[in-house]
Structure formats: structure tokens, C-alpha cells
Design a protein around this motif. Structure first.
Motif, PDB file in Angstrom:
ATOM      1  N   LEU A 176      14.873 -31.715  -6.383  1.00 28.34           N
ATOM      2  CA  LEU A 176      14.320 -30.526  -6.533  1.00 28.34           C
ATOM      3  C   LEU A 176      13.329 -30.050  -7.755  1.00 28.34           C
ATOM      4  O   LEU A 176      13.043 -29.030  -7.802  1.00 28.34           O
ATOM      5  CB  LEU A 176      15.673 -29.240  -6.226  1.00 28.34           C
ATOM      6  CG  LEU A 176      15.649 -28.227  -6.217  1.00 28.34           C
ATOM      7  CD1 LEU A 176      14.533 -27.439  -5.542  1.00 28.34           C
ATOM      8  CD2 LEU A 176      17.436 -28.136  -6.315  1.00 28.34           C
ATOM      9  N   LYS A 203      10.432 -28.454  -5.088  1.00 25.56           N
ATOM     10  CA  LYS A 203      11.198 -26.836  -4.050  1.00 25.56           C
ATOM     11  C   LYS A 203      11.530 -26.918  -2.836  1.00 25.56           C
ATOM     12  O   LYS A 203      11.930 -26.232  -2.518  1.00 25.56           O
ATOM     13  CB  LYS A 203      10.640 -25.524  -4.993  1.00 25.56           C
ATOM     14  CG  LYS A 203      10.250 -25.370  -6.485  1.00 25.56           C
ATOM     15  CD  LYS A 203      11.849 -25.135  -7.057  1.00 25.56           C
ATOM     16  CE  LYS A 203      11.059 -25.080  -8.743  1.00 25.56           C
ATOM     17  NZ  LYS A 203      12.634 -25.512  -9.299  1.00 25.56           N
ATOM     18  N   THR A 204      11.004 -27.756  -2.002  1.00 25.26           N
ATOM     19  CA  THR A 204      10.860 -27.769  -0.682  1.00 25.26           C
ATOM     20  C   THR A 204      11.851 -28.839  -0.226  1.00 25.26           C
ATOM     21  O   THR A 204      12.285 -28.638   1.236  1.00 25.26           O
ATOM     22  CB  THR A 204       9.471 -28.160   0.284  1.00 25.26           C
ATOM     23  OG1 THR A 204       9.135 -29.549  -0.558  1.00 25.26           O
ATOM     24  CG2 THR A 204       8.512 -27.155  -0.327  1.00 25.26           C
ATOM     25  N   PRO A 234      15.439 -28.897  -1.219  1.00 30.30           N
ATOM     26  CA  PRO A 234      16.472 -28.689  -0.254  1.00 30.30           C
ATOM     27  C   PRO A 234      16.381 -27.879   1.481  1.00 30.30           C
ATOM     28  O   PRO A 234      16.917 -28.428   2.002  1.00 30.30           O
ATOM     29  CB  PRO A 234      16.911 -27.039  -0.589  1.00 30.30           C
ATOM     30  CG  PRO A 234      15.960 -27.594  -2.081  1.00 30.30           C
ATOM     31  CD  PRO A 234      15.215 -28.046  -2.151  1.00 30.30           C
ATOM     32  N   ALA A 292      22.306 -29.168  -1.423  1.00 25.48           N
ATOM     33  CA  ALA A 292      20.287 -28.442  -0.769  1.00 25.48           C
ATOM     34  C   ALA A 292      20.991 -26.889  -1.061  1.00 25.48           C
ATOM     35  O   ALA A 292      19.936 -26.555  -1.802  1.00 25.48           O
ATOM     36  CB  ALA A 292      19.830 -29.057   0.496  1.00 25.48           C
ATOM     37  N   SER A 321      20.158 -24.251  -4.192  1.00 28.50           N
ATOM     38  CA  SER A 321      19.935 -23.135  -3.312  1.00 28.50           C
ATOM     39  C   SER A 321      20.465 -21.702  -3.328  1.00 28.50           C
ATOM     40  O   SER A 321      19.777 -21.224  -2.753  1.00 28.50           O
ATOM     41  CB  SER A 321      19.089 -23.245  -2.450  1.00 28.50           C
ATOM     42  OG  SER A 321      18.044 -24.435  -2.242  1.00 28.50           O
ATOM     43  N   LEU A 349      15.703 -20.540   4.429  1.00 27.42           N
ATOM     44  CA  LEU A 349      15.179 -22.077   3.937  1.00 27.42           C
ATOM     45  C   LEU A 349      13.656 -22.325   4.613  1.00 27.42           C
ATOM     46  O   LEU A 349      13.769 -22.780   5.889  1.00 27.42           O
ATOM     47  CB  LEU A 349      15.804 -22.924   3.252  1.00 27.42           C
ATOM     48  CG  LEU A 349      17.492 -22.710   2.065  1.00 27.42           C
ATOM     49  CD1 LEU A 349      17.728 -24.122   2.039  1.00 27.42           C
ATOM     50  CD2 LEU A 349      16.829 -21.737   0.927  1.00 27.42           C
ATOM     51  N   THR A 355      12.568 -20.176  -0.925  1.00 29.06           N
ATOM     52  CA  THR A 355      14.147 -21.392  -2.379  1.00 29.06           C
ATOM     53  C   THR A 355      15.255 -20.342  -2.484  1.00 29.06           C
ATOM     54  O   THR A 355      15.256 -21.778  -3.219  1.00 29.06           O
ATOM     55  CB  THR A 355      12.925 -21.759  -3.573  1.00 29.06           C
ATOM     56  OG1 THR A 355      12.650 -20.589  -3.800  1.00 29.06           O
ATOM     57  CG2 THR A 355      12.042 -22.031  -2.680  1.00 29.06           C
ATOM     58  N   THR A 356      15.554 -19.603  -1.693  1.00 27.94           N
ATOM     59  CA  THR A 356      16.975 -18.201  -2.283  1.00 27.94           C
ATOM     60  C   THR A 356      17.578 -19.167  -0.432  1.00 27.94           C
ATOM     61  O   THR A 356      16.990 -18.581   0.592  1.00 27.94           O
ATOM     62  CB  THR A 356      17.017 -17.658  -2.411  1.00 27.94           C
ATOM     63  OG1 THR A 356      16.166 -17.581  -3.802  1.00 27.94           O
ATOM     64  CG2 THR A 356      18.222 -17.238  -3.065  1.00 27.94           C
ATOM     65  N   PHE A 357      18.725 -20.258  -0.868  1.00 37.72           N
ATOM     66  CA  PHE A 357      19.541 -19.641   0.314  1.00 37.72           C
ATOM     67  C   PHE A 357      20.611 -18.221   0.266  1.00 37.72           C
ATOM     68  O   PHE A 357      21.381 -17.914  -0.192  1.00 37.72           O
ATOM     69  CB  PHE A 357      20.850 -20.656   0.178  1.00 37.72           C
ATOM     70  CG  PHE A 357      21.244 -20.769   1.959  1.00 37.72           C
ATOM     71  CD1 PHE A 357      21.095 -21.583   2.730  1.00 37.72           C
ATOM     72  CD2 PHE A 357      22.819 -19.624   1.707  1.00 37.72           C
ATOM     73  CE1 PHE A 357      21.672 -21.671   4.067  1.00 37.72           C
ATOM     74  CE2 PHE A 357      23.456 -20.160   3.081  1.00 37.72           C
ATOM     75  CZ  PHE A 357      22.834 -21.083   4.031  1.00 37.72           C
TER      76      PHE A 357
END
Length: 315
Positions: free
Chosen positions: A46, A50-51, A53, A127, A131, A189, A244-246
Motif C-alpha cells: 500500500l 494506493k490501488t 486495497p 485492505a 483504507s 474503493l 482510496t477511503t472505505f
């Protein structure tokens, strides 16, 4: 009809027995540092990409929906057999190296003990957590499968599916409407290539070029990124505004007419799934709780037979 009912009953029985065979403390004595090794591998990847997760979460989903969560998606094609990873829906899967690195670290700690399927399930959990999403206890004890066929990837729910097709796909795996909506939230995501939503922005119907459920300016932006005869294979768009944020942004955008896939929009065409979309859009916590419950349920569908020493090849 009787044969279909009988088959479905056997599948549900299979799921029930699979769930009962898994345990959160399965490796407590045989590989106590398993989880920290997997988390370390995911964190390292990570930090460079950044992809990762989104890739790991999608990989886990695509694995579980074919033959259960048996790591068959990790196997390489061999001879005349094309493996799942080379099937059309899986061509864009990536970050397999993360699982390979995690497996190598785990093998150094406890050789021949931990399945690739368990490592993938743990990596998907990490992941999400890394995130900004929830974490959970992953039931463990899966085995790795020996069969992987590209032709079977046709069983994966497509981004063009309507609500009836989605319901059928999920129910065949013992998953409910709530599981469908919660797991669709995983689209918070990631990235979508033009080919997966082209049907909504060009030649939508015989009378409309664009899906009328799309917010007009949003649709215009999608059309500029993906022109009708787009030849750039890497072109596309992020799945929501916080890619990129869950979080629950996916559901909020869906209600604003800013969803990407037809299968996303389909969630608003059924009273039950529509109510769940509103529920998750209004409460991040409700979404997190439902997602954890559903991904544990999905990841508990098993079907493997061995412990692979190398995740890419049958032992």
C-alpha cells in the motif's frame, strides 16, 4: 425443477458445513504470527501503490464467487487450461504479488500450514481496515482448490446486471438482499474501465443515448472520459469520490444519480434494496456493520482440498 431445488439445497447445506468448519483461532497454535505477517505485506504494498486495497478486495470477491473462497483465482494458466485470472472479468485484476509476498513470509514462519485462501481473506480484511474501514475477526481454516477455469468466470455478477440477475447470483451462494447491497458498497474503493459502463453513456436504448437515471453533468463527464469509440484500454473513472477511503460515499452518490455501473443503479429498482441504500447512505456505521457481517458470510463459502506451498500452482 426438482433437480434445481435439490441442487440448491445441497449448496446451502455445503455453505452451512463450510461455515462451521472455520474458526477465528484456527492457527493460534500452529502459526500464531500469521496475521501480522499478512498485514505487513499489505502495508508495504500500500505504501507504494494506493490501488492495492481495491485490488485485494475485488480479488477476494472474485475468488469466492466461483468455487468458494479456495484461492483458485490465484492459479496460473497451464497447458491448454486457461485459469480464472485469464477469464474476461478478471483480466484487470492485479496485485497478485501482494499475496505471493505474504505467502512467502508466512511460509518462513510456519511451512505448509496456512492456505493461500486464508491469506487472501486476511489480506482483503487488511485492505479495508488500512483504507479507513472496519476490521473484523476472519474465520480461518479454508483449503486451496485444485481447479481454476477461465470459462467459469462467466458466473461472476456483471456490471450490466439488473436486480433480478443480481438477486439470482447472490442467492445461489446463500447471500441475501442485504448482503448484495452491503457488498456492493465495496465499490467505495477502486476504478472502473470504460468498457464496464459504456452501455450507460452511449446507445443506452433505441431512443436514448444516455441512461436517464444518470445525473446530466455527471454523465457528460463520463462521456468525455470515455468517448463512443474509445481505444484507450486504461481509460475510465474512479468508483466514487473518495476512491482510496472505505466509507459510505458510494451510497450517497448513488442517490444523486452518480453511480458507475448498471448493477449499482439496479439497487434502486427494488423496494428492499432501495431502502438499504438509503439506510447505508445516512449511516456510515450501519454500512460498516452490515459490510462486516456480509463479507464474513461470503468469505465462509469454502471448497478447497489442499494447502498450496506456492499460491500460483497446484501442489
Amino acid at each position: 425443477m426438482a433437480a434445481i431445488v435439490s441442487l440448491l439445497a445441497l449448496f446451502i447445506l455445503f455453505i452451512s458445513s463450510s461455515v462451521s468448519s472455520l474458526s477465528s483461532n484456527y492457527y493460534d497454535k500452529t502459526c500464531p504470527h500469521l496475521e501480522s505477517a499478512v498485514t505487513s505485506a499489505v502495508k508495504t504494498a500500500l505504501s507504494n501503490d494506493k490501488t492495492v486495497p481495491a485490488a485485494l478486495l475485488r480479488m477476494h470477491f472474485h475468488d469466492c464467487f466461483i468455487r468458494g473462497c479456495d484461492a483458485s483465482v490465484l492459479l496460473e494458466s497451464k497447458g491448454k487450461n486457461q485459469a480464472e485470472k485469464d477469464g474476461p472479468p478478471n483480466i484487470s485484476l492485479h496485485a497478485f504479488y501482494v499475496i505471493d509476498n505474504a505467502k512467502k513470509a508466512v511460509e518462513a514462519l510456519c511451512p505448509g500450514v496456512v492456505s493461500c485462501a486464508d491469506i487472501l481473506a486476511l489480506a482483503a480484511r487488511d485492505a479495508v481496515a488500512l483504507s479507513g474501514g472496519p476490521t473484523w475477526e476472519v474465520p480461518k481454516g479454508r483449503k486451496d482448490g485444485r481447479i481454476s477455469k477461465a470459462t467459469e468466470t462467466r458466473q461472476l455478477p456483471a456490471p450490466t446486471f439488473n436486480i433480478s440477475q443480481l438477486q439470482q447470483s447472490f442467492s445461489q451462494r446463500g447471500l441475501s438482499f442485504e448482503d448484495l447491497v452491503a457488498l456492493s458498497g465495496g465499490h467505495t474503493l477502486g476504478f472502473a474501465h470504460c468498457s464496464s459502463f459504456q452501455n450507460r453513456i452511449h446507445s443506452f436504448s433505441s431512443t436514448l443515448d444516455v441512461d436517464p437515471s444518470l445525473q446530466p453533468s455527471f454523465a457528460s463527464n463520463l462521456r468525455s472520459v470515455c468517448p463512443a469509440h474509445n481505444k484507450v484500454k486504461t481509460a475510465g473513472t474512479t468508483l466514487d469520490s473518495t476512491t482510496t477511503t472505505f466509507d459510505n460515499a458510494y451510497f450517497k452518490l448513488l442517490l444523486q444519480g452518480k453511480s458507475i455501473f448498471s448493477s449499482d443503479q439496479a439497487l434502486l429498482t427494488n423496494p428492499t434494496t432501495k431502502a438499504l441504500v438509503y439506510k447505508f447512505a445516512s449511516s456510515h456505521k450501519e454500512f460498516e456493520n452490515a459490510f462486516v457481517k456480509s463479507i464474513i458470510k461470503m468469505s465462509s463459502i469454502t471448497g478447497g482440498q489442499e494447502i498450496r506451498l506456492d499460491c500460483k500452482v497446484v501442489r
